[in-house]
Motif scaffolding. Structure first.
Motif, PDB file in Angstrom:
ATOM      1  N   UNK A 187       0.841  -1.199   0.000  1.00  0.00           N
ATOM      2  CA  UNK A 187       0.000   0.000   0.000  1.00  0.00           C
ATOM      3  C   UNK A 187       0.877   1.251   0.000  1.00  0.00           C
ATOM      4  N   UNK A 188       1.914   1.227   0.846  1.00  0.00           N
ATOM      5  CA  UNK A 188       2.820   2.382   0.916  1.00  0.00           C
ATOM      6  C   UNK A 188       3.537   2.592  -0.422  1.00  0.00           C
ATOM      7  N   UNK A 189       4.001   1.502  -1.022  1.00  0.00           N
ATOM      8  CA  UNK A 189       4.690   1.613  -2.309  1.00  0.00           C
ATOM      9  C   UNK A 189       3.757   2.117  -3.404  1.00  0.00           C
ATOM     10  N   UNK A 190       2.499   1.709  -3.350  1.00  0.00           N
ATOM     11  CA  UNK A 190       1.530   2.173  -4.343  1.00  0.00           C
ATOM     12  C   UNK A 190       1.340   3.675  -4.258  1.00  0.00           C
ATOM     13  N   UNK A 191       1.224   4.165  -3.035  1.00  0.00           N
ATOM     14  CA  UNK A 191       1.046   5.608  -2.832  1.00  0.00           C
ATOM     15  C   UNK A 191       2.298   6.365  -3.271  1.00  0.00           C
ATOM     16  N   UNK A 192       3.467   5.845  -2.926  1.00  0.00           N
ATOM     17  CA  UNK A 192       4.716   6.491  -3.331  1.00  0.00           C
ATOM     18  C   UNK A 192       4.885   6.429  -4.848  1.00  0.00           C
ATOM     19  N   UNK A 193       4.502   5.292  -5.446  1.00  0.00           N
ATOM     20  CA  UNK A 193       4.635   5.128  -6.894  1.00  0.00           C
ATOM     21  C   UNK A 193       3.796   6.157  -7.636  1.00  0.00           C
ATOM     22  N   UNK A 251      -3.410   2.908 -11.749  1.00  0.00           N
ATOM     23  CA  UNK A 251      -3.173   4.294 -11.358  1.00  0.00           C
ATOM     24  C   UNK A 251      -2.264   4.994 -12.368  1.00  0.00           C
ATOM     25  N   UNK A 252      -1.223   4.305 -12.813  1.00  0.00           N
ATOM     26  CA  UNK A 252      -0.331   4.879 -13.822  1.00  0.00           C
ATOM     27  C   UNK A 252      -1.091   5.116 -15.126  1.00  0.00           C
ATOM     28  N   UNK A 253      -1.952   4.177 -15.466  1.00  0.00           N
ATOM     29  CA  UNK A 253      -2.730   4.321 -16.695  1.00  0.00           C
ATOM     30  C   UNK A 253      -3.620   5.558 -16.626  1.00  0.00           C
ATOM     31  N   UNK A 254      -4.311   5.741 -15.508  1.00  0.00           N
ATOM     32  CA  UNK A 254      -5.171   6.915 -15.359  1.00  0.00           C
ATOM     33  C   UNK A 254      -4.355   8.199 -15.410  1.00  0.00           C
ATOM     34  N   UNK A 255      -3.172   8.169 -14.794  1.00  0.00           N
ATOM     35  CA  UNK A 255      -2.332   9.360 -14.769  1.00  0.00           C
ATOM     36  C   UNK A 255      -1.899   9.761 -16.173  1.00  0.00           C
ATOM     37  N   UNK A 256      -1.396   8.797 -16.947  1.00  0.00           N
ATOM     38  CA  UNK A 256      -0.849   9.141 -18.262  1.00  0.00           C
ATOM     39  C   UNK A 256      -1.959   9.500 -19.246  1.00  0.00           C
ATOM     40  N   UNK A 257      -3.096   8.811 -19.209  1.00  0.00           N
ATOM     41  CA  UNK A 257      -4.157   9.105 -20.168  1.00  0.00           C
ATOM     42  C   UNK A 257      -4.895  10.399 -19.823  1.00  0.00           C
ATOM     43  N   UNK A 258      -4.682  10.909 -18.612  1.00  0.00           N
ATOM     44  CA  UNK A 258      -5.272  12.203 -18.252  1.00  0.00           C
ATOM     45  C   UNK A 258      -4.385  13.361 -18.689  1.00  0.00           C
ATOM     46  N   UNK A 259      -3.169  13.065 -19.169  1.00  0.00           N
ATOM     47  CA  UNK A 259      -2.232  14.100 -19.583  1.00  0.00           C
ATOM     48  C   UNK A 259      -2.106  14.176 -21.090  1.00  0.00           C
ATOM     49  N   UNK A 260      -0.962  14.691 -21.552  1.00  0.00           N
ATOM     50  CA  UNK A 260      -0.755  14.826 -22.999  1.00  0.00           C
ATOM     51  C   UNK A 260       0.602  14.274 -23.425  1.00  0.00           C
ATOM     52  N   UNK A 261       1.082  13.245 -22.705  1.00  0.00           N
ATOM     53  CA  UNK A 261       2.337  12.596 -23.088  1.00  0.00           C
ATOM     54  C   UNK A 261       2.205  12.068 -24.520  1.00  0.00           C
ATOM     55  N   UNK A 298       1.810   1.178 -22.551  1.00  0.00           N
ATOM     56  CA  UNK A 298       3.261   1.111 -22.365  1.00  0.00           C
ATOM     57  C   UNK A 298       3.977   1.169 -23.712  1.00  0.00           C
ATOM     58  N   UNK A 299       3.509   0.377 -24.659  1.00  0.00           N
ATOM     59  CA  UNK A 299       4.111   0.334 -25.997  1.00  0.00           C
ATOM     60  C   UNK A 299       4.002   1.688 -26.699  1.00  0.00           C
ATOM     61  N   UNK A 300       2.857   2.326 -26.594  1.00  0.00           N
ATOM     62  CA  UNK A 300       2.594   3.531 -27.378  1.00  0.00           C
ATOM     63  C   UNK A 300       3.174   4.795 -26.761  1.00  0.00           C
ATOM     64  N   UNK A 301       3.286   4.851 -25.428  1.00  0.00           N
ATOM     65  CA  UNK A 301       3.736   6.094 -24.777  1.00  0.00           C
ATOM     66  C   UNK A 301       5.210   6.095 -24.397  1.00  0.00           C
ATOM     67  N   UNK A 302       5.832   4.919 -24.347  1.00  0.00           N
ATOM     68  CA  UNK A 302       7.227   4.866 -23.906  1.00  0.00           C
ATOM     69  C   UNK A 302       7.369   4.986 -22.400  1.00  0.00           C
ATOM     70  N   UNK A 303       6.277   4.825 -21.658  1.00  0.00           N
ATOM     71  CA  UNK A 303       6.297   4.844 -20.198  1.00  0.00           C
ATOM     72  C   UNK A 303       5.926   3.462 -19.681  1.00  0.00           C
ATOM     73  N   UNK A 304       6.527   3.071 -18.566  1.00  0.00           N
ATOM     74  CA  UNK A 304       6.241   1.757 -17.997  1.00  0.00           C
ATOM     75  C   UNK A 304       4.948   1.861 -17.188  1.00  0.00           C
ATOM     76  N   UNK A 305       3.859   1.325 -17.733  1.00  0.00           N
ATOM     77  CA  UNK A 305       2.533   1.466 -17.121  1.00  0.00           C
ATOM     78  C   UNK A 305       2.055   0.082 -16.691  1.00  0.00           C
ATOM     79  N   UNK A 306       2.316  -0.251 -15.446  1.00  0.00           N
ATOM     80  CA  UNK A 306       2.020  -1.594 -14.958  1.00  0.00           C
ATOM     81  C   UNK A 306       0.894  -1.641 -13.935  1.00  0.00           C
TER      82      UNK A 306
END
Length: 577
Positions: A224-230, A331-341, A320-328
């Motif tokens: 849980x702590x790592x998820x929040x930090x991540x 939460x990461x998915x929501x973060x990146x798709x809410x932006x303009x990377x 991950x393939x399309x953005x060049x970011x490691x999205x595992x």
């Protein structure tokens, strides 16, 4: 007279012994059975607590040896219950039982997630995936069976919580009534645990002196702590983009004039090419397809990419393939798709030189991510005109989706080339029934598939059989690859470039418990200049990568692709919105 009346036994009700017997009911009439039942219930309560404390998080650990250990938490809990006064003991027992039941439920969720996704259940992010699991069941076995399964799971969860609470409460009450014996038993068990821990005693490689529950609680707290930090750290990483400020006229200059088709094949993993139980059919298909491409004037190069996901959650692999970011994670998915990377597909749109579309037969409702990916139009399952039956989870056969793509976009005249993102779904679990390749002229509106679907295997006959599920998975990959290569040969031309890959490995029942997360990736082109640009990638010729072909993390592909095809990095990394 009073004495005589009392001894009469006829007018003044039962005597003392009869009164006791009446209050006890059947227990008084059947004392032996009552005692046996009482101790049986106590024994089952102890067994339930014992199992809940030692319950593993992976199905392969669910063995007899795993439960031949001594949980320290049982000893500590028994000692605590012996020390507490009556009311406090009962309250603590119920709370401890509920907590133990919750841990058991989380362990069972871990089993399911490890089996399907190759990782444990994330208590912060993964609750949303339970809705996806319900949708998957509805698509696979029907709404009635799925609803029954959901109700059953809900009742099971409530039963686990109630039974563990009642079990700990009963154990506490029995210990209080037999405090001397309980104290001695607790001291003996504690002594044995300490002795086993001191000498490192083991059973089947597992320590007899177990503290698995304490370790599990600590592990979950750390996750849980790592998820929040991540979340905080990933926001920083996603905010900077090497190509964020690159003008459109400096992106993908080496592909101008080409029709680009990016295609994901569901669950197309390394196991399809290398697992002895699956590979013969898939490898033969890839080799034959390579020869057919060569005969048609096309060439291909193939490599390996390590996916960010396993067994499911395909959208994590796509992003991950399309953005060049490691999205595992979600939460990461929501973060990146809410932006303009900048994604690969968005880069094509930024150039202004391509029309960009998405073919998404697996999308059955609104998909706002289409804007993030820079797609001018998204054709979901409702817009592809399919009138045939579903094939389990897959809304339509891959061949139909590709034919619709040809009719709706690729086969039409445009004032500029086309870039498409195609997601093929026929190789999605449970791999039954599987469509069959038919002449392209007979695809029509898809109604031709009714007989094919009806004649196919049923999911319940395949998915639970470890041999059949591998065989049918391999057949589904062969079907998807053949559909895609058939399309390329029939409808492709000298300016068509195809990039296709798997999104992730299939689940552990197919790929194995220790399988890699690698997936094949191929680039197919008619123009030799396209493949010449990636000569230094050291990929294998043809559609089948070699065992020694380089393996990249999937998020590394974007920048390598941009570089190979003439994109210029920004003067300085831009901070994305």
């Amino acid at each position: 007279m009073g004495a005589a009346t009392a001894g009469d036994g006829s007018d003044d009700g039962p005597g003392p012994e009869q009164a006791v017997t009446g209050r006890r009911g059947w227990r008084g009439r059947y004392p032996v059975a009552a005692r046996a039942l009482s101790w049986t219930v106590t024994g089952l309560s102890l067994a339930l607590v014992f199992v809940a404390l030692l319950l593993p998080t992976k199905l392969e650990l669910l063995t007899t040896e795993h439960f031949t250990r001594i949980p320290v938490e049982l000893i500590v809990g028994a000692g605590l219950l012996l020390l507490l006064p009556t009311l406090a003991r009962k309250v603590v027992a119920v709370l401890a039982g509920l907590f133990l039941g919750a841990l058991a439920i989380l362990n069972m969720l871990d089993m399911g997630f490890n089996e399907f996704l190759g990782r444990g259940f994330n208590v912060v992010l993964d609750w949303i995936l339970l809705d996806d699991a319900q949708s998957y069941l509805e698509d696979s076995v029907g709404q009635t069976a799925a609803a029954a399964a959901v109700v059953g799971v809900g009742l099971l969860a409530l039963a686990v919580l109630a039974l563990t609470a009642l079990a700990v409460l009963r154990i506490g009450n029995v210990m209080a009534r037999h405090s001397v014996v309980a104290t001695r038993a607790t001291l003996v068990a504690g002594t044995v645990w300490v002795a086993c821990a001191s000498v490192g005693a083991q059973v089947a490689g597992l320590p007899v002196a177990s503290r698995s529950t304490s370790a599990a609680v600590q592990d979950r707290a750390e996750r849980v702590q790592k998820t929040i930090e991540d979340e905080r750290e990933f926001q920083k990483v996603a905010a900077y983009d090497t190509y964020g400020d690159t003008p459109g006229d400096q992106l993908l200059t080496g592909l101008r004039g080409k029709d680009m088709i990016f295609t994901f094949i569901e669950s197309y993993g390394r196991s399809a090419i290398e697992d002895p139980a699956i590979a013969p059919g898939v490898d033969a298909t890839l080799k034959k397809a390579t020869k057919r491409l060569d005969k048609a004037g096309f060439a291909a190069k193939s490599g390996w990419l390590t996916s960010a996901t396993y067994g499911g959650s395909s959208w994590l692999g796509h992003s991950t393939f399309l953005t060049g970011l490691w999205i595992d994670n979600q939460n990461r998915y929501r973060t990146v798709t809410a932006g303009d990377h900048l994604s690969i597909t968005r880069a094509f749109k930024r150039t202004g030189a391509w029309r960009t579309v998405g073919i998404m037969p697996g999308v059955q409702k609104s998909w706002p991510e289409g804007t993030f990916y820079g797609l001018d139009h998204v054709y979901d399952s409702r817009e592809l005109g399919y009138k045939g039956p579903k094939f389990s989870w897959s809304t339509m056969p891959d061949q139909y989706a590709l034919k619709a793509f040809e009719q709706l976009e690729h086969g039409k005249k445009h004032d500029k080339p086309l870039m498409s993102l195609n997601i093929l779904t026929s190789s999605h679990q449970p791999w039954a029934p599987i469509p069959k390749t038919i002449p392209w002229s007979k695809v029509g509106n898809g109604s031709v598939y009714k007989g094919i679907e009806k004649a196919g295997k049923r999911p319940e006959d395949v998915f639970t059989d470890s041999t059949k599920v591998k065989q049918e998975y391999g057949k589904s990959v062969q079907y998807s690859v053949n559909s895609l290569i058939d399309y390329m040969i029939k409808y492709g031309n000298k300016n068509t470039v195809l990039v296709f890959l798997g999104d992730h490995q299939p689940l552990a029942r197919v790929s194995g418990n220790n399988a890699s997360r690698d997936v094949p990736v191929s680039i197919v082109a008619h123009d030799p200049k396209v493949l010449k640009r990636i000569a230094d990638w050291n990929w294998a010729d043809g559609l089948m990568p070699r065992k020694d072909t380089p393996v990249w993390k999937m998020n590394n592909f974007r920048d390598r692709f941009f570089t190979a095809y003439g994109s210029t990095p920004s003067a300085s990394p831009r901070k994305a919105k």
